[in-house]
Write an enzyme that holds these catalytic residues in place. Sequence first.
Site, short mmCIF file in Angstrom:
data_model
loop_
_atom_site.label_atom_id
_atom_site.label_comp_id
_atom_site.label_asym_id
_atom_site.label_seq_id
_atom_site.Cartn_x
_atom_site.Cartn_y
_atom_site.Cartn_z
N SER A 7 37.78 19.88 52.43
CA SER A 7 36.45 19.35 52.11
C SER A 7 36.41 18.90 50.65
CB SER A 7 35.37 20.42 52.36
OG SER A 7 35.72 21.64 51.74
N GLU B 127 33.86 26.39 63.86
CA GLU B 127 32.90 25.49 63.21
C GLU B 127 32.02 24.80 64.23
OE1 GLU B 127 34.42 22.97 60.08
OE2 GLU B 127 32.56 21.81 60.00
O1 KIV Z 1 37.57 22.17 54.37
C1 KIV Z 1 36.75 23.10 54.44
O2 KIV Z 1 36.00 23.38 53.49
C2 KIV Z 1 36.69 23.87 55.68
C3 KIV Z 1 35.56 24.83 55.84
C4 KIV Z 1 34.30 24.11 56.01
C5 KIV Z 1 35.81 25.78 56.95
O3 KIV Z 1 37.52 23.71 56.52
#
Ligand code: KIV
Length: 270
Positions: free
Chosen positions: A50, A186
């Site tokens: 992310s 998720e």
């Molecule tokens: O990339 C991320 O931050 C994640 C979380 C939202 C679980 O995979």
Amino acid sequence: MSASASNRAKTPSDIAAMKGQSKVVCLTAYTTPVAKIVDSHCDLILVGDSVGMVLHGMPSTIGVTMEMMVMHGQAVMRGAVRALVVVDMPFGSYEESPQQAFGNAAKIMSQTGCAAVKLEGGMHMAETIAFLVKRGIPVMAHIGLTPQSVNTLGGYKVQGRGADAERLRADARAVAEAGAFSVVLEKVPASLADAITAEIGIVTVGIGASAGCDGQVLVVDDMLGIFADFKPKFVKRYAQVAQISEAAVEAYALEVRSGAFPAAEHLFAD
Ligand code: KIV
């Protein structure tokens, strides 16, 4: 100096042992200062891909590279003392074969010093998870909404509704049997997350899933209100950092323009 038992970093086994005992608290972090803030409150820090959307303004996680994950993993490791640090494997770095996954997971671990990696996928990634775990790489799996597959999923939709629930339960069983120490669930219905948590022996970490999961994770910039353009339904804002920051920047700009900053206390005598 060796770390004492109380401040040594948590291991994947420590996290696994928390199932049914106490909730696993997780947040993402991408930088050293944020890692320092979350470290003493979290059991697990996820250097999520992310980071591409949150820090680099990318439209999805698809363009995140190994270099980015290694750089942010190193930054977080400089700030984390007691939480387990898990680094995401970026899109394209593990799907081709178990061997490709091993090479890139080993690079992430050796270049960052983190103790585990996370990868997206259920049944179809089970062989790869087993291959990594047998070779010394602890794996956190990620099923349900898997953002790296946004183009085949057709958007960031809730997964596992209706007849699709059985597929997700099979995904959860597959990653647990393959040896993952934990699995992120998720954006799945709460009753399904509860059923999976009861059914499998590994720690489930929910994001948009259920309070009944063994732990919870949020993107730190979402819960702090730093990333304020958009708030997914599953995010609770615990602070409004973007608003506070904007007010501070506005005050600074006003003071520079009026000459009120810098004042005498900010200046040096001859
Ligand atoms: O990339 C991320 O931050 C994640 C979380 C939202 C679980 O995979």
